[in-house]
Structure formats: structure tokens, C-alpha cells
Design a protein around this motif. Structure first.
Motif, mmCIF file in Angstrom:
data_model
loop_
_atom_site.group_PDB
_atom_site.id
_atom_site.type_symbol
_atom_site.label_atom_id
_atom_site.label_comp_id
_atom_site.label_asym_id
_atom_site.label_seq_id
_atom_site.Cartn_x
_atom_site.Cartn_y
_atom_site.Cartn_z
ATOM 1 N N LEU A 34 30.107 36.125 36.609
ATOM 2 C CA LEU A 34 30.617 35.420 37.791
ATOM 3 C C LEU A 34 30.424 36.284 39.019
ATOM 4 O O LEU A 34 30.607 37.509 38.970
ATOM 5 N N GLU A 54 34.081 33.656 42.623
ATOM 6 C CA GLU A 54 33.908 32.505 41.739
ATOM 7 C C GLU A 54 35.002 32.427 40.681
ATOM 8 O O GLU A 54 35.143 31.386 40.025
ATOM 9 N N VAL A 110 36.059 28.640 39.618
ATOM 10 C CA VAL A 110 35.641 28.179 38.309
ATOM 11 C C VAL A 110 36.595 27.152 37.719
ATOM 12 O O VAL A 110 36.217 26.369 36.836
#
Length: 594
Positions: free
Chosen positions: A500, A504, A508
Motif C-alpha cells: 500500500l 492508502e 482501503v
């Protein structure tokens, strides 16, 4: 005769010697016992004194430690109050600055008053000296050659002018008389006249005047005192006036005390004025802060009272306008969200009936796909079947999301071993992992990890995490760890795939979010799995958090309390896997579980 006599004499001597030796031995023993008893007494007193000294030291140390704790606590509370209160800072600053200014002004005024008082005293003393010198000249001119006591009469006459209160003392001497002292009043010592003043008058021309400050001492037992000493010379005679400064010192002391009292009162008044002035400003600011806190807590109807038309009133009106606009916008957003949730729920329910009909037809086509003459028709039946399965999954997720949004989701908790749930879920996705070339590695504790959980929801969370790890694991091993402590249980799913990017870890869990929009879904996901998983975790009172680094893979951690709904204070497993390198992304991703 001699033998027996010698024997008897020797025996008599021995007989007498034995008792004497025993007595000496007894005396020595008694002296030794007395010495030992005295030594023991001395040692006992020394040990008691040592014990008292140790107890006193312990008492003193305890007292000092208690005083230090009180001082530290007071200083800590005062510093906290200083940092949190604008009014306290302003009043304290005003108090300190005004105290410094008043002290400087007080010192300056005291110096001016003292200088003016001493200057006036010196002028009066010089006038008195001039009159005295004139009197000495007149008495010298009128004295006969045979009258040698005219100086004593002159001194008495000059002293009489000081009145009954004795404003000054007088001393006169003839400089031609080296071995005869001068004449003084009231048993004044000749040492009261400073030597430097006498030398200054001796080397000065006739008619000179000089003054200095010194200490007046007396022959009797009167205490010495500070005084002003002025002297002048006329012919061969030196005349000195000695003025005690006790009255002036008393005046300066009273003036100093009065100025100190006035200064203290003035500083306190300035502090009180500063407190009142700042209070008029601070109270509206505090009310605005309290109103903002209530707004942040969801009380959107909170408003400030508007008084007057000054700057603070404009602040209150601006705050009220902001609160009204905020309430209106939040209301619009709530209405829009409600419409959206209702729309999703209605559409999901309305699609159930046509989807069921389409599903029946698709199943029939799928079962008879081998009977079609054209292979393309059979392939189309297979694609229709797979897409219908995905559509049903999407519809089920939408219905689940609508339940969470409406607050209708419930928890069917039961006591289960988290290891059994993990093993069951891993078995379900084992075939998918083998197709992707990934191997699932389990790290399970030897003891049961019991917790009150909803089996269906936790299995769904685990399934979503494992499928996500397989999807983005790039064929690398997937590590599943289970941990537990007294208050919580945790499951961590670690992959070594794409990872990631910074930031993020929060996105997510957003609905329909994809790390790479160009990346095709190979497992038929709907984009709502992680969002629903976080809702399920929060329904348990737990956390679902994510960590990741580009190229280093990612780790998702599910933390649940052992008792459903209990407050979760920590997790048995770390969010950042050991050996992952820089642990900095931990703090950026923690908010994903809030």
C-alpha cells in the motif's frame, strides 16, 4: 628445731599467701566485670543514640520528600493553569511588570526625597555654622587676655541655641594648642570629628566651610548614632556642628514604608483591573469555545448570546451564523444520505424478484449448455451463470451495507475459539490460493483463544482478508497469525505483494475503492468486502486496521474484545510486522480502525 620451724614458717607463709592470691584474683575478676559492664553500658548508650539519629534522619528525609512532593504538585498545577488560562497569563504578566515599574519608581522617588532632605539639612547646618563662627569672632574680640575660659562660655552659648531637644552638638578647638583638646557639649568624644575633615580645614584658606557624614560617639553609655558634621574656620579656631540624623532617618523610613504600602496596593489594583478587563474578553471566548465543543459533540442547536454591538458581539453573531449554516448543511447531508440509503435498500429489494426469475432461467440454460449445437451458446450460458453469481454477491453486499447504515445490524455472539474459525476460513480459500501459487502459513498459539463473536460475521471478515491477500499477494506466501491476551484476541493476515502507498491504509476501507483502477478483478469481488468487514469489526467493538509499504506487502489486523461490546484498549499482535523496516506508516494507518 630449725627444720620444723622452717617448715612451719614456710607452711605459714604458704598458708597466708594462698588467701592473698585468691583475693587478688577475685578483685581482678570484679574489676574486669565492672569494666565489661561499663563498656556494655557505653555501647548501649551509643547504639541508642545511633538509633535515635537514624530515626531522626528518616523523619527528616520523609518530611523533605513530602515538602518536595507538595512543591512539585503546586508548581505542576500552577504551570498547567498558566498554560490553559489566558486570563492567568495576562494578570500574572501585569502583576510582574507593574511590580518592577513600581519598584523602580519607588527607588527613584526615595532617592529624590533623601537627596532633598539631606540638601535642606546641609543648608540649615551651614547657616547655623555661619552664625556660630560670627559668635566666636564677637566673643574673641570681647574677651580679655586674662580670660582663658571664653571658649567654654562660647560653646555653652552656642549649644543653648539648639533648644531643649538638642538639635545639634558643638565642638570648638584652638589650633595653636597642640596638647590641649577642644571643647565639646554633652560629653561628645573628640573622635566624632573625622580626621579627614580636620585636615581639609587645616589646609583650606580662612573662612572655608566643609561637611561630611560620620558617627557621633559619647563619653557616657549613650549609643553612637549617624550624623551630619559641618565645620568652619575663623582665624586660629575651628568650629564644628554635629547634627544627629535620627529624625531624618525616621522620616525616610516612614516614607519608604508608606511608598512600599502604596506600591503594593497599586500593584494589586493594577492586577485586579487587568483581571476585570481580561475577564470581559476571555468570558465570551470561553463561551465560544464551549459552544464549538458542543457543536463538535453533535448539538447543532447550540448558539451564543449576543450582547451589544462591539467586536465580541460580532464574534457571537458570526459564530451563530456559522452554526446555523453548519446545521443546515449537515441536515441536507443527512437527508441526502437517508435518501441514498433508502434508494440502495429499495433497489436491492426490488431487484430480488427479477433476479430470481433470471436466475431460474440461467440455471436452466447452464444445465443444458452441452445440448446446444453452437458452442458459443454454451459459453454464453457459462458467462451468464458467473456474472449472475457476482451480481447476487453484489446485491447481498448492498443489502448488508444498507443494514449497517440504517443501524439495523445485530450481533449474534457466542463463545468460540478463534483458531477454529481461522482454520475453517483458510480451508475455504485453499483452492483459490493454490491457483494463485500462494501458500498459506499458519501461526497459531497452543492454547485456545476464546472470545464472544458472531461466527458468520467473523468468518466473512476472515474470508475477505484472505481473498484480498491472495488477490494482491503476487503468488507469495500468506502468513496468518493468531494472538490473545487477557482482554482481547487478534488475527493478522500478512501478504508480500504490491503493498500500500502512504495514505492508502485509510482509503482501503472505502466503498468501491481500488488501489489500481486498471487492475482487473480475478476473484469476482464487489469492492464492498473490506468496508463491510470494518463495519462488522466495529459492531463487535473491535478494530480492523491496515499497514502497508510499496513493494513490501501489507498486513491487515483484526482485533476483537474477548467479551462482545467491551472497550478495547490494545491488541495482542503488532500492526507493523516484525522486520518490516520503517515503522513510520503505523501512525498514518491507525485511524483506519477508528
Amino acid at each position: 628445731m630449725s627444720g620444723p620451724g622452717g617448715t612451719n614458717g614456710q607452711g605459714g607463709a604458704n598458708g597466708r599467701g594462698a588467701p592473698d592470691g585468691t583475693a587478688a584474683q577475685n578483685d581482678a575478676t570484679a574489676q574486669g566485670g565492672a569494666s565489661a559492664h561499663a563498656g556494655a553500658s557505653v555501647q548501649g548508650r551509643a547504639s541508642r543514640r545511633s538509633g535515635l539519629g537514624r530515626r531522626f534522619k528518616r523523619f527528616v528525609r520523609r518530611g523533605l520528600s513530602g515538602v518536595r512532593r507538595v512543591v512539585r504538585g503546586t508548581a505542576r498545577r500552577g504551570y498547567k493553569r498558566w498554560r490553559r488560562s489566558i486570563q492567568v497569563r495576562i494578570v500574572t504578566s501585569t502583576l510582574c511588570i507593574s511590580a518592577i515599574v513600581v519598584a523602580i519608581l519607588g527607588m527613584f522617588l526615595m532617592q529624590q526625597v533623601s537627596s532633598a532632605l539631606m540638601d535642606g539639612k546641609v543648608k540649615a547646618a551651614r547657616l547655623q555654622l555661619d552664625e556660630g563662627l560670627a559668635q566666636v569672632q564677637r566673643d574673641r574680640a570681647g574677651a580679655s587676655a586674662e580670660n582663658g575660659n571664653w571658649l567654654s562660655s562660647t560653646v555653652d552659648r552656642l549649644k543653648a541655641r539648639s533648644g531643649p531637644s538638642g538639635l545639634y552638638e558643638v565642638y570648638i578647638r584652638d589650633t595653636t594648642e597642640q596638647y590641649v583638646g577642644g571643647y565639646a557639649t554633652n560629653d561628645l568624644r573628640e573622635e566624632s570629628i573625622p580626621r579627614r575633615l580636620q585636615e581639609e580645614l587645616q589646609h583650606a584658606p580662612a573662612g572655608s566651610r566643609a561637611y561630611t557624614y560620620g558617627k557621633l560617639t559619647y563619653v557616657d553609655h549613650r549609643p553612637s548614632e549617624r550624623g551630619l558634621i559641618v565645620g568652619g574656620r575663623t582665624g586660629q579656631f575651628e568650629l564644628y556642628y554635629l547634627f544627629p540624623l535620627e529624625q531624618e532617618q525616621h522620616t525616610l523610613t516612614n516614607v519608604g514604608r508608606s511608598m512600599a504600602g502604596v506600591g503594593i496596593v497599586l500593584v494589586l489594583l493594577l492586577a485586579a483591573i487587568a483581571s476585570l478587563v481580561t475577564r470581559q474578553v476571555v468570558i465570551p471566548v470561553r463561551l465560544a469555545a464551549q459552544g464549538a465543543q458542543r457543536l463538535a459533540a453533535g448539538r447543532l442547536e447550540e448558539r451564543m448570546r449576543v450582547r451589544g454591538e462591539d467586536d465580541l458581539a460580532r464574534l457571537a453573531r458570526s459564530f451563530n451564523d456559522m452554526a446555523a449554516n453548519l446545521q443546515e448543511k449537515i441536515g441536507e447531508l443527512e437527508d441526502l444520505s437517508q435518501v441514498q440509503r433508502q434508494f440502495v435498500s429499495d433497489v436491492s429489494h426490488e431487484l430480488r424478484t427479477p433476479l430470481t426469475t433470471i436466475r431460474i432461467a440461467a440455471d436452466m440454460l447452464y444445465e443444458n449448455r452441452d445440448t446446444f449445437d453452437d458452442p458459443a451458446v454454451g459459453r454464453s450460458a457459462e458467462l451468464l451463470q458467473s456474472q449472475l453469481e457476482r451480481f447476487e454477491s453484489l446485491l447481498a453486499d448492498l443489502l448488508e451495507i444498507s443494514r449497517h447504515d440504517a443501524g439495523a445490524a445485530t450481533l449474534d455472539a457466542e463463545s468460540l475459539d478463534m483458531r477454529d474459525l481461522v482454520l475453517r476460513t483458510v480451508g475455504d480459500i485453499q483452492e483459490l490460493a493454490e491457483r494463485k501459487g500462494s501458500k498459506v502459513v499458519l501461526q497459531l498459539p497452543g492454547e485456545p483463544c476464546m472470545a464472544e463473536v458472531d461466527r458468520r460475521r467473523v468468518e466473512r471478515i476472515m474470508r475477505n482478508l484472505l481473498v484480498n491477500a491472495v488477490e494482491h499477494g503476487e503468488g507469495e506466501d500468506i502468513v496468518v497469525s493468531v494472538g490473545a491476551d487477557r482482554d482481547a484476541v487478534a488475527v493478522a493476515v500478512r501478504d508480500h505483494g504490491v503493498g500500500l502507498k502512504p495514505g492508502e491504509g485509510q482509503m482501503v476501507f472505502d466503498r468501491f475503492w481500488r488501489a489500481d483502477p486498471a487492475r482487473a478483478r480475478t476473484t469476482g469481488g464487489t469492492g464492498l468486502g473490506l468496508s463491510i468487514s470494518r463495519e462488522d469489526a466495529q459492531l463487535h467493538g473491535g478494530w480492523l486496521q491496515a499497514w502497508g509499504e510499496p513493494g513490501a506487502g501489507s498486513q491487515f489486523r483484526l482485533s476483537l474484545p474477548r467479551v462482545a461490546g467491551a472497550e478495547l484498549r490494545g491488541s495482542p499482535l503488532p500492526l507493523v510486522p516484525p522486520g518490516a523496516g520503517d515503522a513510520r506508516p503505523l501512525f498514518a494507518e491507525l485511524e483506519a480502525g477508528d
